[in-house]
Structures are given as C-alpha cells and as structure tokens.
Design an enzyme around this catalytic site. Structure first.
Site, PDB file in Angstrom:
ATOM      1  N   TYR A  12     -83.101  27.968  -5.671  1.00 10.86           N
ATOM      2  CA  TYR A  12     -82.816  27.507  -4.314  1.00 10.86           C
ATOM      3  C   TYR A  12     -84.086  27.630  -3.492  1.00 10.86           C
ATOM      4  CZ  TYR A  12     -80.254  27.717   0.226  1.00 10.86           C
ATOM      5  OH  TYR A  12     -79.768  27.512   1.487  1.00 10.86           O
ATOM      6  N   TYR A 186     -70.234  33.371  -3.079  1.00  6.01           N
ATOM      7  CA  TYR A 186     -71.517  34.055  -2.871  1.00  6.01           C
ATOM      8  C   TYR A 186     -71.663  34.560  -1.446  1.00  6.01           C
ATOM      9  CZ  TYR A 186     -76.520  34.803  -2.312  1.00  6.01           C
ATOM     10  OH  TYR A 186     -77.735  35.355  -2.019  1.00  6.01           O
ATOM     11  N   HIS A 187     -71.417  33.688  -0.480  1.00  5.82           N
ATOM     12  CA  HIS A 187     -71.638  34.068   0.916  1.00  5.82           C
ATOM     13  C   HIS A 187     -70.634  35.107   1.388  1.00  5.82           C
ATOM     14  CE1 HIS A 187     -73.373  30.017   0.336  1.00  5.82           C
ATOM     15  NE2 HIS A 187     -74.375  30.547   0.998  1.00  5.82           N
ATOM     16  N   LYS A 566     -77.041  37.421  18.809  1.00  7.29           N
ATOM     17  CA  LYS A 566     -77.858  36.615  17.912  1.00  7.29           C
ATOM     18  C   LYS A 566     -78.323  35.382  18.679  1.00  7.29           C
ATOM     19  CE  LYS A 566     -76.974  36.105  13.586  1.00  7.29           C
ATOM     20  NZ  LYS A 566     -78.070  36.919  13.024  1.00  7.29           N
ATOM     21  N   ASP A 570     -78.911  30.800  13.704  1.00 11.60           N
ATOM     22  CA  ASP A 570     -78.604  31.672  12.567  1.00 11.60           C
ATOM     23  C   ASP A 570     -77.180  32.207  12.686  1.00 11.60           C
ATOM     24  OD1 ASP A 570     -78.551  33.531  10.506  1.00 11.60           O
ATOM     25  OD2 ASP A 570     -79.772  35.001  11.588  1.00 11.60           O
ATOM     26  N   HIS A 572     -75.597  34.006  10.200  1.00 16.99           N
ATOM     27  CA  HIS A 572     -75.349  35.178   9.358  1.00 16.99           C
ATOM     28  C   HIS A 572     -75.131  36.391  10.260  1.00 16.99           C
ATOM     29  CE1 HIS A 572     -77.578  32.468   6.614  1.00 16.99           C
ATOM     30  NE2 HIS A 572     -76.829  33.006   5.680  1.00 16.99           N
TER      31      HIS A 572
END
Length: 691
Positions: A12, A186-187, A566, A570, A572
């Site tokens: 990736y 995954y996330h 934040k 982004d 996350h």
C-alpha cells in the site's frame, strides 16, 4: 495453499503528487512487487479538491492527491491498467475515484489507437471493452467508515443504497474481473477492536453488502459474492491471528449458505488481503518493528491470506522512506523465496491446539454476529451507536493494560532505553512539502478548468445530482441513471473529484457524527489487575494523578478542563478517543471536538467552553501547518489557552513545534502513557494560570 502460486505481494503506497507516486510504483514493480495498492490523501478521501479551504494542511500528506482524471492518468503512466491488478483504498469519494480509474484505463487504450486490442482504442465495435479486463479491488466498505475510519461523506442510507449498490451493479455488468468491495476488518483492529469484534463485525458487514446487492441492486448472490474480498489486520497474537483467518472462512461459508443459498460454490469462498498492524509499531527502538512485522506477516501466510502488505518499521512516526519500504517488501520476498513456506499446503491442519482456538474464536464471533442480526443488520447496529462504542471500549481497555504494565510492549513499558540511547535510535522519515504539493495541484486544477467545455461539465454534474435525488434504485449496470456510469461520463469531460462529490452532497448532505466518551474502562485496568499492578506501582501512580487533579480542583474551584480535538481531514480518532476516556477517568473535565475542524473552529470551541488546554491529536502529518494556524487563531482572541499535541509526529518536528513556531507546549509521541501525559498537562495548566 501456496504450492501452486504464492500470495501476492501488494504494498500500500501513495504520497505527494501523482508524479512522485508513479515513480515509486514503477520502481516497486521492477523490484518484484506483484500488484499495486493505492493510498489517497485525505482531501481525496473526503471529496474535496486541493484548492478547498478546509484541506490546506492535508494535500499530499498521507497519500497521493487526485483532483481529476488527468492526475489519475499521471499516476498510472507507463503502467498498463489492462495488465496489472490495482487495489484502491477508497470509500467516501469512491464514485469519482473509481470513475477516474476507469476513464484513465479507457484513455490509455485511446492513446494506443489501432495497436489496442480493445474497442476504445481500435474502434472495432466487435472488440471487448477495456473495462472487462480490469483486475483489482475497490474498498467501497462504507459501513466500517461509520464505525472507525471516518472518511465518509454522505449519510449511511444513500451511501449504502445508492453509492455501494450502484458500484456493485455496474462492476457486475461491465467489470466482471474487478472486486466491487473489500470488506475491511483491518481498520477495526487498528481502532482498537479485539480479534473477536474484528471478526464478528467484518463478517456481519459482508452479509449486509450481499443484502444490498440482492435487495437494492436486484442481483443474484452468485453475481456478486464471488467478487467480494476481505481485508484483515494481523497483530502480534500469533496463534490467534492464524485461527482468525481459519474461523473467517468457516463463518463466511456457513452464513452465506444459510442466508442466501447460492448455487455457485465460489460464493462460499472467503478471499482476503491482510496487512500487518500499524498499531503495534512503536516509535521507541524502531528496529524492533522489523521483528514485529515479520511475525505478523508469518501469521498472515500461515493463516492463508491471498495477498499481503507489510508495514515499514518507521511508520509509527511518518511515511516510509525508500529504504524502509524496501525492507518491508523484502520481508515478504524472503518468506516466499527463502523460508520454504510455500512448500506446505496447510501446516496447521490437524493441530488440536489450532482447531480448538479456531472453534473458540468462531463461537465468540458468531455471538457478536447474532447480536448484530437481531438488531436488524449492520446498518441498524451502526446507527444505534453500539458498534462504535464497543470498539472504543476495547481500545481504551487495551491502552489501560499497556499503561498499567499488564500487556508488555518491549521498548515502551519494559526493557526501555535511556534518553541518550533513544536519541541515537531515532529514524529519519519521509518529509512532504505540503505547500509545494498543494500549489502544484491548484495550478493543475486551474489549467484544467480553463481548457474544458463548461457546458459539458454542467450537464454531467446536473445528471449526477438528478440521479442522486431519485427515490428508486438505479443499481442495474445498464441503468442510464446508474451513478457509476454517470461518474465516468463526468470524469471524461473533466469534472473534478470535488465537483462530482458536491453534486451528490447537494442531494444527500454530509454526514455529521456524534461523539461519546467511554467511562471507567481505562481506570479499571489499574484497579482490577490483582497483585501485578500493585507490585509495579501502577495503581499508586494512578491514585497519585487523581489526587493531584483533586488538589487542583480544590485550589481553583473547578477541575482542569481539556478540549480534545482533531484538525483537518484526518478521521483516525482512536488516539483522541482513548485520551479523552483516560483523562476523564483521571478526573479531568473533557470536551471532544467534532471531526474535521479547522483551526478557527477549534479555537472558537475552546473559548466558548472555557477550557484550560487544547489537546490536538494528529496522525496525518498536517501538524506543521495546522498547529501554528491554531496558535494564531487563539492569539487573535488574546487567549493564552495551553496547546499540547500527540500522535504520529516525528521527533525531528518537535523543535519546530515547541521552539521555532512555539505553537504548543508539549508533544506526546507514540507510546506515551496517559498518566504521564495527564500529569505533565496539569503542570502546564498550573504554569499558565500562574503566569
């Protein structure tokens, strides 16, 4: 399972401009990489062009910037899209991104002219379309975005019923070799889900996507299920990670058979890509990460992954360099070429330990799936807030176990180096000149807009908005109002990614999430750990922080108050949510800002909430632009609110933030214990009050 063909090495990657990423891709293919996996920057994910005022600090920072089909053509220059498999991690702006990829493939063939074997180039109407030859995967997994990753744009219902469904229908008709969805656990793991949650929620997502294809797009299960793929994270729990992949195949086969009764046996097969964990990478003693990644890669292939990405050892603090990316890629090549792993089909077959572990994990995941199904499926479960809450609770408990010493992280909470040795171990990271990338992208956008036919652009965007406002399904691949087909038309006439996204936003609006704080999970890791915590002093340390916070309250008449925020695009938010929960358990009053704020919006919220300190969580490398902008906004208001920062910030940037720009008072890097951060932040608040 690799006796005939090894797993695909699929790294990736993507950064800066399309030109820079193209050089990187071509070099990797020449060095043995067997497929491409594209990382897009955050403005692209969130449906903004590079000239939008909300993305100043984000352009090109965490992936490649794509504003138009011209960028996509540059990205794949010299890479024949009809011959190489391409995976694209894209969910929010999936329609324009997928459309620009398809149009770039068409224009590659048009450039070949009569040398092309496809009708787009040769003009032969009896020849196949190049779209029928395209191989790869688009992630298109919007459900997990609402749980963890947060790069959504539109509300859940149109995202599922129109965007996901129309892409599934279009690809089933026109791109039969392309995987329309990569269902991602995954996330979830990166956001803090334990392995049972990751497995249960991922399989439940997959069932929901089949229902969308069958009920919304009017397709048969055998039209779509064989083209669904999965994507799992692989962490350091070696045996359980292997069992997870084995359990996933069992659960998928069982549940697809139960709910959909397919006739094609391929519909029961679970094909998966895996990626080694980013969360397990540490800033401290970064070469230890080579060992971690190797162990995780070995678990993935022992579990039977079809393709694999291995992380670079410096990714705890920034983008990988060419050298560290080579080590990551070669980790896989050594496993393939030197270790003899491909010679044995199923090394764990018949193992009582592995079968027992697989049964245990499958049972736990099935309980979770049944809970989701009882709630009406994954969309309803997500809308209830339960999915996000359970993952955030798991993440907070994990951080508490690390900070209290229950879970050992070598080099972080045990076997640590001294400060001098730590300094010597620091790694240089890839630095992106955000302002230069943005300037280049804006110039290219301006040139594109000056050369295109604006009447064609307005007509294409109008068609998209009109289709988006329809109340009936347009998901059949040959429907004239299919959104994927219309997006390709828009890309062809040089509509930009931001314009295509905005046309849909006019019909559906932008999704606005709510935020909550998990209470008690962090503190429980210190108070419910038995003798271990008492022997290493963690419980007394926890009480010490609580006492100091209480003393502050007695002196100042209120508790210390922090805004956890934040900035930029982004999404996350694991770090921000864990910090908010931990500080709350330690006695702070905690406000959480909404995602995707500008510096001006953060400053306004901080002033309105009368906080002592702003804690900025950064993971996407925009800190050198966004933190100085926040400081400037506060100074305009005459405010001396303390600013602290944490997350993925390279140590090389600390001096710039603390001494040169003087835009924050402390930087808490990866591995910082929450108790330590809470104490230092309290001291900074007290100093600011005294001053």
């Amino acid at each position: 399972m690799y006796t005939n063909r090894p797993w695909t090495v699929r790294q990736y990657a993507g950064f800066s401009t399309a030109e820079e990423s193209n050089k990187f891709y071509r070099a990797n293919v020449a060095a043995g990489q067997q497929g491409l996996s594209v990382a897009f920057d955050l403005p692209t994910h969130r449906g903004y062009d590079s000239d939008h005022d909300r993305v100043v600090g984000d352009v090109g920072m965490a992936g490649v910037s794509i504003d138009s089909v011209d960028d996509m053509k540059i990205l794949f220059d010299g890479i024949p899209l009809d011959q190489i498999s391409v995976s694209m991690t894209m969910n929010g702006a999936v329609l324009p991104t997928m459309a620009m990829y398809a149009q770039a493939a068409i224009e590659q063939q048009e450039a070949l002219g009569i040398e092309s074997k496809f009708r787009e180039g040769s003009g032969d109407t009896n020849a196949k379309s190049v779209l029928s030859s395209l191989r790869g995967t688009i992630q298109n997994d919007i459900l997990k975005e609402f749980m963890v990753r947060n790069t959504y744009i539109y509300p859940p219902e149109p995202s599922m019923d129109r965007v996901v469904a129309d892409i599934i229908g279009f690809t089933a008709t026109h791109m039969p070799k392309f995987n329309a969805i990569s269902i991602s656990g995954y996330h979830m793991q990166e956001a803090g889900a334990d392995l049972a949650l990751e497995l249960g929620f991922t399989i439940a997502d997959g069932l929901e996507y089949i229902r969308t294809a069958v009920n919304k797009a009017g397709l048969k299960v055998d039209d779509v299920a064989p083209r669904y793929s999965f994507f799992f994270g692989i962490g350091m729990d070696f045996y359980t990670e292997i069992a997870k992949l084995r359990a996933a195949r069992r659960l998928w086969s069982t549940l697809v058979e139960k709910h959909f009764q397919p006739k094609d046996p391929r519909s029961l097969l679970l094909r998966t890509h895996c990626q080694t964990s980013g969360y397990t990478l540490t800033e401290q003693q970064p070469l230890n990460n080579v060992i971690r990644t190797t162990i995780e890669a070995l678990a993935a292939v022992q579990g039977g992954t079809q393709s694999l990405h291995t992380n670079s050892y410096d990714e705890a603090i920034g983008l990988p360099t060419v050298a560290t990316a080579r080590v990551a890629r070669n980790t896989q090549l050594i496993l393939q070429e030197e270790a003899g792993i491909c010679a044995v089909a199923d090394p764990w077959g018949g193992s009582h330990m592995m079968e027992s572990l697989t049964d245990e994990l499958a049972d736990k995941a099935m309980d979770i799936i049944e809970e989701v199904e009882a709630a009406g499926g994954m969309t309803s479960y997500i809308n209830s807030g339960m999915a996000k809450l359970r993952i955030e609770e798991s993440a907070t408990k994990k951080q508490g176990r690390i900070d209290s010493g229950q879970d050992v992280i070598v080099g972080v909470n045990k076997y640590k180096l001294g400060s001098k040795e730590e300094e010597e171990e620091r790694q240089e990271v890839l630095q992106i000149d955000n302002s230069a990338v943005r300037e280049k992208q804006v110039n290219r956008l301006n040139e594109l807009k000056s050369l295109r036919n604006n009447d064609e652009v307005e007509a294409a965007l109008s068609d998209l908005e009109t289709s988006a406002r329809l109340s009936h399904s347009t998901s059949k691949g040959d429907d004239t109002n299919n959104l994927m087909a219309l997006a390709i038309d828009a890309a062809r006439v040089r509509c930009t990614l931001g314009e295509i996204s905005l046309a849909l936003e006019k019909a559906w609006g932008r999704h606005v999430p709510s935020s909550t704080i998990v209470q008690g999970a962090y503190g429980a890791s210190f108070t419910n750990t038995g003798n271990n915590s008492k022997s290493n002093g963690s419980e007394s340390e926890y009480d010490n922080v609580l006492n100091k916070v209480k003393q502050f309250e007695e002196k100042e008449g209120r508790r210390p108050r922090i805004l956890v925020a934040k900035m930029g695009q982004d999404g996350h938010d694991r770090g921000a949510k864990v910090i908010a929960s931990g500080f709350s358990d330690l006695g702070y009053d905690v406000d959480i800002g909404p995602l995707f704020q500008t510096p001006a919006e953060v400053a306004l919220q901080a002033l309105d909430s009368d906080v002592h300190v702003i804690g900025i969580s950064s993971q996407a490398a925009g800190h050198k632009t966004l933190l100085p902008a926040l400081k400037e906004e506060l100074q305009k208001q005459g405010s001396n609110i303390v600013i602290v920062a944490g997350g993925v910030i390279p140590p090389q940037d600390y001096d710039y933030l603390l001494k040169e720009a003087k835009c924050c008072s402390a930087v808490f890097g990866p591995g910082t214990r929450i108790t330590d951060a809470a104490l230092e932040t309290l001291s900074l608040i007290e100093e600011s009050i005294t001053d």
